[in-house]
Each structure stands twice: as structure tokens, then as C-alpha cells.
Design a protein around this motif. Structure first.
Motif, PDB file in Angstrom:
ATOM      1  N   TYR A 163       0.803  -1.217   0.000  1.00 32.53           N
ATOM      2  CA  TYR A 163       0.000   0.000   0.000  1.00 32.53           C
ATOM      3  C   TYR A 163       0.836   1.268   0.000  1.00 32.53           C
ATOM      4  O   TYR A 163       1.762   1.416   0.794  1.00 32.53           O
ATOM      5  N   LEU A 164       0.467   2.171  -0.903  1.00 33.79           N
ATOM      6  CA  LEU A 164       0.993   3.531  -0.863  1.00 33.79           C
ATOM      7  C   LEU A 164      -0.199   4.436  -0.568  1.00 33.79           C
ATOM      8  O   LEU A 164      -1.098   4.592  -1.398  1.00 33.79           O
ATOM      9  N   ASN A 165      -0.191   4.976   0.649  1.00 36.28           N
ATOM     10  CA  ASN A 165      -1.321   5.794   1.089  1.00 36.28           C
ATOM     11  C   ASN A 165      -0.859   7.246   1.107  1.00 36.28           C
ATOM     12  O   ASN A 165      -0.011   7.621   1.915  1.00 36.28           O
ATOM     13  N   ILE A 166      -1.403   8.052   0.184  1.00 36.43           N
ATOM     14  CA  ILE A 166      -0.934   9.439   0.131  1.00 36.43           C
ATOM     15  C   ILE A 166      -1.869  10.402   0.865  1.00 36.43           C
ATOM     16  O   ILE A 166      -1.771  11.617   0.728  1.00 36.43           O
ATOM     17  N   GLY A 167      -2.759   9.842   1.689  1.00 35.85           N
ATOM     18  CA  GLY A 167      -3.541  10.682   2.601  1.00 35.85           C
ATOM     19  C   GLY A 167      -4.682  11.397   1.907  1.00 35.85           C
ATOM     20  O   GLY A 167      -5.090  11.058   0.802  1.00 35.85           O
ATOM     21  N   GLY A 168      -5.209  12.388   2.607  1.00 40.48           N
ATOM     22  CA  GLY A 168      -6.309  13.192   2.058  1.00 40.48           C
ATOM     23  C   GLY A 168      -5.791  14.583   1.790  1.00 40.48           C
ATOM     24  O   GLY A 168      -4.612  14.765   1.498  1.00 40.48           O
ATOM     25  N   GLY A 169      -6.681  15.549   1.879  1.00 40.70           N
ATOM     26  CA  GLY A 169      -6.199  16.922   1.886  1.00 40.70           C
ATOM     27  C   GLY A 169      -6.622  17.820   0.766  1.00 40.70           C
ATOM     28  O   GLY A 169      -6.342  19.032   0.808  1.00 40.70           O
ATOM     29  N   LEU A 170      -7.298  17.274  -0.262  1.00 39.12           N
ATOM     30  CA  LEU A 170      -7.679  18.137  -1.385  1.00 39.12           C
ATOM     31  C   LEU A 170      -8.657  19.219  -0.922  1.00 39.12           C
ATOM     32  O   LEU A 170      -9.620  18.935  -0.222  1.00 39.12           O
ATOM     33  N   GLY A 171      -8.389  20.462  -1.335  1.00 44.03           N
ATOM     34  CA  GLY A 171      -9.245  21.584  -0.965  1.00 44.03           C
ATOM     35  C   GLY A 171     -10.511  21.639  -1.802  1.00 44.03           C
ATOM     36  O   GLY A 171     -10.689  20.862  -2.742  1.00 44.03           O
ATOM     37  N   ILE A 172     -11.402  22.538  -1.464  1.00 46.16           N
ATOM     38  CA  ILE A 172     -12.627  22.768  -2.246  1.00 46.16           C
ATOM     39  C   ILE A 172     -12.771  24.266  -2.492  1.00 46.16           C
ATOM     40  O   ILE A 172     -12.064  25.075  -1.896  1.00 46.16           O
ATOM     41  N   ASP A 173     -13.744  24.637  -3.344  1.00 46.32           N
ATOM     42  CA  ASP A 173     -13.902  26.032  -3.765  1.00 46.32           C
ATOM     43  C   ASP A 173     -14.737  26.818  -2.752  1.00 46.32           C
ATOM     44  O   ASP A 173     -15.862  27.205  -3.036  1.00 46.32           O
ATOM     45  N   TYR A 174     -14.157  27.067  -1.579  1.00 43.01           N
ATOM     46  CA  TYR A 174     -14.909  27.767  -0.536  1.00 43.01           C
ATOM     47  C   TYR A 174     -15.356  29.160  -0.969  1.00 43.01           C
ATOM     48  O   TYR A 174     -16.369  29.662  -0.510  1.00 43.01           O
ATOM     49  N   HIS A 175     -14.562  29.807  -1.818  1.00 43.28           N
ATOM     50  CA  HIS A 175     -14.910  31.181  -2.204  1.00 43.28           C
ATOM     51  C   HIS A 175     -16.041  31.244  -3.224  1.00 43.28           C
ATOM     52  O   HIS A 175     -16.644  32.296  -3.422  1.00 43.28           O
ATOM     53  N   ARG A 176     -16.325  30.124  -3.857  1.00 42.40           N
ATOM     54  CA  ARG A 176     -17.431  30.049  -4.829  1.00 42.40           C
ATOM     55  C   ARG A 176     -17.348  31.169  -5.848  1.00 42.40           C
ATOM     56  O   ARG A 176     -18.347  31.814  -6.160  1.00 42.40           O
ATOM     57  N   ARG A 177     -16.137  31.441  -6.325  1.00 45.05           N
ATOM     58  CA  ARG A 177     -16.041  32.424  -7.407  1.00 45.05           C
ATOM     59  C   ARG A 177     -15.378  31.777  -8.602  1.00 45.05           C
ATOM     60  O   ARG A 177     -14.748  32.432  -9.423  1.00 45.05           O
ATOM     61  N   GLY A 178     -15.475  30.417  -8.650  1.00 45.88           N
ATOM     62  CA  GLY A 178     -14.979  29.698  -9.819  1.00 45.88           C
ATOM     63  C   GLY A 178     -13.469  29.575  -9.887  1.00 45.88           C
ATOM     64  O   GLY A 178     -12.914  29.370 -10.966  1.00 45.88           O
ATOM     65  N   ASP A 179     -12.775  29.717  -8.757  1.00 41.95           N
ATOM     66  CA  ASP A 179     -11.320  29.508  -8.763  1.00 41.95           C
ATOM     67  C   ASP A 179     -11.022  28.106  -9.273  1.00 41.95           C
ATOM     68  O   ASP A 179     -11.822  27.199  -9.082  1.00 41.95           O
ATOM     69  N   LYS A 180      -9.857  27.951  -9.885  1.00 41.41           N
ATOM     70  CA  LYS A 180      -9.499  26.628 -10.409  1.00 41.41           C
ATOM     71  C   LYS A 180      -8.988  25.776  -9.246  1.00 41.41           C
ATOM     72  O   LYS A 180      -7.852  25.913  -8.810  1.00 41.41           O
ATOM     73  N   ILE A 181      -9.864  24.906  -8.726  1.00 49.92           N
ATOM     74  CA  ILE A 181      -9.472  23.998  -7.649  1.00 49.92           C
ATOM     75  C   ILE A 181      -9.223  22.633  -8.281  1.00 49.92           C
ATOM     76  O   ILE A 181     -10.042  22.162  -9.059  1.00 49.92           O
ATOM     77  N   PRO A 182      -8.087  22.007  -7.991  1.00 49.52           N
ATOM     78  CA  PRO A 182      -7.826  20.707  -8.622  1.00 49.52           C
ATOM     79  C   PRO A 182      -8.894  19.669  -8.249  1.00 49.52           C
ATOM     80  O   PRO A 182      -9.428  19.686  -7.137  1.00 49.52           O
ATOM     81  N   SER A 183      -9.187  18.807  -9.202  1.00 49.69           N
ATOM     82  CA  SER A 183     -10.187  17.755  -9.007  1.00 49.69           C
ATOM     83  C   SER A 183      -9.481  16.493  -8.520  1.00 49.69           C
ATOM     84  O   SER A 183      -8.249  16.400  -8.576  1.00 49.69           O
ATOM     85  N   PRO A 184     -10.256  15.491  -8.081  1.00 50.99           N
ATOM     86  CA  PRO A 184      -9.630  14.206  -7.754  1.00 50.99           C
ATOM     87  C   PRO A 184      -8.794  13.667  -8.921  1.00 50.99           C
ATOM     88  O   PRO A 184      -7.718  13.096  -8.713  1.00 50.99           O
ATOM     89  N   ALA A 185      -9.282  13.865 -10.157  1.00 51.67           N
ATOM     90  CA  ALA A 185      -8.508  13.378 -11.313  1.00 51.67           C
ATOM     91  C   ALA A 185      -7.172  14.112 -11.410  1.00 51.67           C
ATOM     92  O   ALA A 185      -6.128  13.495 -11.676  1.00 51.67           O
ATOM     93  N   ASP A 186      -7.172  15.425 -11.165  1.00 55.57           N
ATOM     94  CA  ASP A 186      -5.907  16.178 -11.203  1.00 55.57           C
ATOM     95  C   ASP A 186      -4.945  15.616 -10.154  1.00 55.57           C
ATOM     96  O   ASP A 186      -3.744  15.473 -10.408  1.00 55.57           O
ATOM     97  N   LEU A 187      -5.486  15.327  -8.972  1.00 56.07           N
ATOM     98  CA  LEU A 187      -4.650  14.786  -7.905  1.00 56.07           C
ATOM     99  C   LEU A 187      -4.070  13.427  -8.305  1.00 56.07           C
ATOM    100  O   LEU A 187      -2.852  13.202  -8.229  1.00 56.07           O
ATOM    101  N   VAL A 188      -4.926  12.536  -8.754  1.00 60.24           N
ATOM    102  CA  VAL A 188      -4.457  11.181  -9.082  1.00 60.24           C
ATOM    103  C   VAL A 188      -3.478  11.239 -10.254  1.00 60.24           C
ATOM    104  O   VAL A 188      -2.448  10.546 -10.246  1.00 60.24           O
ATOM    105  N   ASN A 189      -3.777  12.089 -11.232  1.00 59.32           N
ATOM    106  CA  ASN A 189      -2.909  12.124 -12.414  1.00 59.32           C
ATOM    107  C   ASN A 189      -1.508  12.648 -12.131  1.00 59.32           C
ATOM    108  O   ASN A 189      -0.574  12.307 -12.840  1.00 59.32           O
ATOM    109  N   THR A 190      -1.351  13.457 -11.082  1.00 54.99           N
ATOM    110  CA  THR A 190       0.007  13.924 -10.767  1.00 54.99           C
ATOM    111  C   THR A 190       0.888  12.800 -10.226  1.00 54.99           C
ATOM    112  O   THR A 190       2.100  12.937 -10.231  1.00 54.99           O
TER     113      THR A 190
END
Ligand code: LLP
Length: 417
Positions: A234-261
């Protein structure tokens, strides 16, 4: 619609329902309101992102321990990530397969470790004393413990200090320079099975590059551990992805962006990738729905006073966190700048500062958005403002998923003393 949005009529909606219509039906205020379909979509985004990799998603129960929500994530295929014996018991009550859970933490108690081993959870080794406690617990229940070593990658997640966990001076994880000691101790203990490595950098992360930096570091550890003859999976890289709290359409990475890196880094290693999302699974699936009590001005400050408070939702007070605030209905009051505050007896009791809003009237609805993660879970009964009820919209229908706490619940602790 899916989740929370403003309709063409100017009213705020959740899925297909007008929040003001919901407010008219619900006897409680404030209350937490969820979109079940949004939770489903969030889970599916992770599942889709991980396709093609051996993987396991562990929902971080600390973010929200509502039982129907846990049951729902479990039914979608999620595992669970836990930080206490009670979270493990609650996960079991929600139907999670406890062999697909991970028990994390820097202060796990012997009794909790025995339970986790009995239930077949994966267990993170966080320190020297923790390893000794795990070995003792395994002997006590006469069962092997499957462990992951929590590496401290010393990568800066560039977030608030309180939610940053993977730096050299943080209280989590092992001293990397002491790795050999951990490997030797595991080798000496027949009831310890080294199953993998873990790291968790922090929370509210919006730059996925740092996951790649951390994965690179962890892979060096994986190679070293394998050279020592351990067959880790197992390689467990934890949690931690942020969300768009400001709701002004900022570019927040998606789960796919995270996994693809990190995909190319893990694909060839024959490892099962574990992710531990909490916030990005549940955060944007809820709002705290409040009622305006009144509007006032002091000095050069305007205040909207609502019935919700830091007791119901602590993040702004504790971390100066921003959560977007809106009125539930179109309002022709004068546009102005307000602090949105609760009735609790301290100045830290605010839900938002310096927000541009139309001046509401008493009785109007006001929501604090993105309240699914670390809001109800961190609620208290300070000032005997009891913990709110929870509702979700499930396939177009409103349903209560948690009762509001009552004063009787509080008084019960004193009965017969
Ligand atoms: N795994 C571990 C080991 C963790 O410590 C955490 C969160 C997670 C996973 C889930 O992280 P997430 O995906 O939710 O970022 N109360 C704070 C957040 C504390 C996070 C604690 N650890 C807040 O309200 O922002």
C-alpha cells in the motif's frame, strides 16, 4: 440542478428544491442541509479518477460522522479512515467492512488498538511508542496487525498552520531518520505485518504538485523498505484536497488532477494506492441554513445577527476560514457590508466578515455554504446552543437524517448523580 445554486428566479436551491420551501417545512433553525446526489457525485469523481490503478478510497470519517451519510458512502464502495475506536465502531455500525478501514493517529490507545486489530483494520505506525503498543495489542488479542508506516515527508502544503500535518516539526509520523529502527522492530515481532507506507500532508490543499513531491519521497522509502525484504502493498498518500470555498470559480484541482500527478509514479510499482479524502468528499454537499434574528450597527460596523453560531459551525472562528454566505431569497434591502455573527457571548462568534449583502429582515433565511466537512463534526453545545438537526435531499425528497440535540439530552448527564 445538483447541489446548491441560485435558480433563475433568484432563490437558492438544493438539487430541485427551493431552500425557502424547505425552511417552511422544517421546524428547526439552524439546520444542516445536504444534497445526497452531490455526495454520490463526489465519491464517483474519486472512483473514476482512480480507474486503472489498484486502489482503495478511505473516506475520512472525522469530516462528518453522520450515520446515513456514512452508510451511503459505504454503499457506493468507499472504505473508511478512522482516528478513534469510536469512529471504528461507528463505521462498523454504518456497514463498512472493517478490513477496508485504516486507523490513524498519533495517540492511539491500547484499548483502541486491540479493537482495530480484532476488526482487521490497517493501522498506521506513528511513533516508537505506538509501534510498541501495536505489538502489545496484537499479542493481547493473538492476531496479526497489518501496519503502514506513517512517513513524515516534510513537504509544505502551504495551508493554515493548524491543518498542516506533514512538516518536520509536526506531531504526526515517524522520524524518517529512524526508519531502520522501525524495520528492525517489525522484523522481530511475528505478529506485525508491514503492509505499506502512509503520509498525510495537510488539509485544504489547492496545489496538487506537492502530492507529487511527497509521492517521490515516499517511493524512495518504498524502495528502501523492499530492499530490506518486506513485501509491501500500500501507498497511502492521505487526504487533503481543498474545495472552492470562495465560490467564485477559482481553479481547484479535481480528484482526477490529484491522481494524475502521481499516477505514473505508482503505476509501475505494483502498489495499491490509498486516498483518504474527507473535505472533498462531503464539504460542498451541505450548507448550514440559519434564520436572521436582526440587523444592527455599532461604530462603523454593520452586523447581521443570525441564530446559527460558532457552536454550530466553528471553522471561521477557529481558522479564520472563509465560507461563502448568501441569503436564501431575492432581497431588495440596501446593499451593504456586514459581519455575520451569532448569539454566542464572545467576539470570536462570527460566521463571516465584511460580506457584501442586501440588508435582510428578521426571519429571512441565510446560508453558510460548504458546511459538509468539519462543521457538524466540530459543533459543540457552547451556551447550550444545542447541536442542529440534519436533513438531506435524496432523489428529490427532503428527509431528516439526524435529530436535533435537545436540552433534555444535556440534562440527562446529571440524572441520578
Ligand atoms: N487523513 C488524515 C491522516 C488526516 O489527518 C485527515 C484530516 C484526512 C485524511 C482528511 O483530510 P481532508 O481530505 O478532509 O483534508 N478541522 C479542520 C480540518 C482538519 C483535518 C484533519 N485531518 C478544518 O475544519 O478545516
Amino acid at each position: 440542478g445538483l447541489g446548491f445554486y441560485t435558480g433563475t428566479d433568484g432563490y437558492l436551491y438544493v438539487d430541485n428544491l427551493r431552500i425557502d420551501d424547505i425552511r417552511a417545512q422544517v421546524p428547526d433553525s439552524p439546520f444542516y442541509l445536504y444534497s445526497k446526489n452531490r455526495i454520490t457525485a463526489n465519491y464517483k469523481a474519486y472512483a473514476a479518477a482512480l480507474e486503472g490503478l489498484e486502489h482503495f478510497v478511505g473516506y475520512a470519517v472525522k469530516a462528518n460522522n453522520n450515520l446515513p451519510i456514512m452508510r451511503h458512502l459505504q454503499s457506493l464502495g468507499s472504505g473508511a479512515v478512522l482516528v478513534s475506536g469510536n469512529e471504528l465502531r461507528a463505521a462498523e455500525a454504518a456497514g463498512f467492512d472493517t478490513t477496508r478501514t485504516i486507523f490513524n493517529g498519533n495517540g492511539k490507545l491500547p484499548e483502541e488498538l486491540r479493537l482495530a486489530i480484532e476488526k482487521g483494520a490497517l493501522i498506521n505506525v506513528d511513533s516508537e511508542f505506538d509501534l510498541e503498543n501495536i505489538a502489545e495489542a496484537a499479542k493481547a488479542v493473538d492476531k496479526a496487525a497489518r501496519v503502514l508506516i506513517r512517513i513524515n515527508p516534510d513537504v509544505d502544503p502551504q495551508v493554515h498552520a493548524y491543518v498542516s500535518t506533514g512538516l518536520a516539526n509536526s506531531k504526526f509520523g515517524i522520524r524518517n531518520s529512524h526508519l531502520q529502527w522501525f524495520l528492525d522492530r517489525v522484523r522481530q515481532e511475528p505478529l506485525l505485518e508491514l503492509a505499506g507506507v502512509h503520509s498525510h500532508l495537510g488539509s485544504t490543499i489547492t496545489k496538487v504538485d506537492i502530492f507529487r513531491d511527497a509521492a517521490r519521497i515516499m517511493i524512495r522509502f518504498v524502495e528502501k523498505i523492499r530492499e530490506e525484504g518486506f513485501d509491501i502493498k500500500y501507498l497511502n498518500i492521505g487526504g487533503g484536497l481543498g474545495i472552492d470555498y470562495h465560490r467564485r470559480g477559482d481553479k481547484i484541482p479535481s480528484p482526477a488532477d490529484l491522481v494524475n500527478t502521481v499516477r505514473d509514479l505508482v503505476a509501475d510499482l505494483g502498489l495499491t494506492m490509498i486516498l483518504e479524502p474527507g473535505r472533498s468528499m462531503i464539504g460542498n454537499a451541505s450548507a448550514l441554513v440559519n434564520t436572521v434574528t436582526g440587523v444592527k450597527t455599532n461604530g462603523n460596523k454593520n452586523f447581521i445577527v443570525i441564530d446559527g453560531s460558532m457552536s454550530a459551525l466553528l471553522r471561521p472562528s477557529l481558522y479564520d476560514a472563509y465560507q461563502h454566505i448568501e441569503l436564501t431569497a431575492p432581497c431588495n434591502g440596501k446593499q451593504d457590508t456586514f459581519d455575520i455573527v451569532g448569539p454566542v457571548c464572545e467576539s470570536a462568534d462570527f460566521l463571516g466578515k465584511e460580506r457584501e449583502l442586501a440588508t435582510p429582515k428578521a426571519g429571512d433565511g441565510l446560508v453558510v455554504h460548504d458546511a459538509g466537512a468539519y462543521c457538524m463534526a466540530m459543533a459543540s453545545t457552547y451556551n447550550l446552543k444545542m447541536r442542529p438537526a440534519e436533513y438531506w435531499v435524496s432523489d428529490g425528497e427532503l428527509k431528516q437524517i439526524r435529530k436535533g440535540e435537545t436540552l433534555q439530552d444535556h440534562l440527562r448527564y446529571f440524572e441520578g448523580l
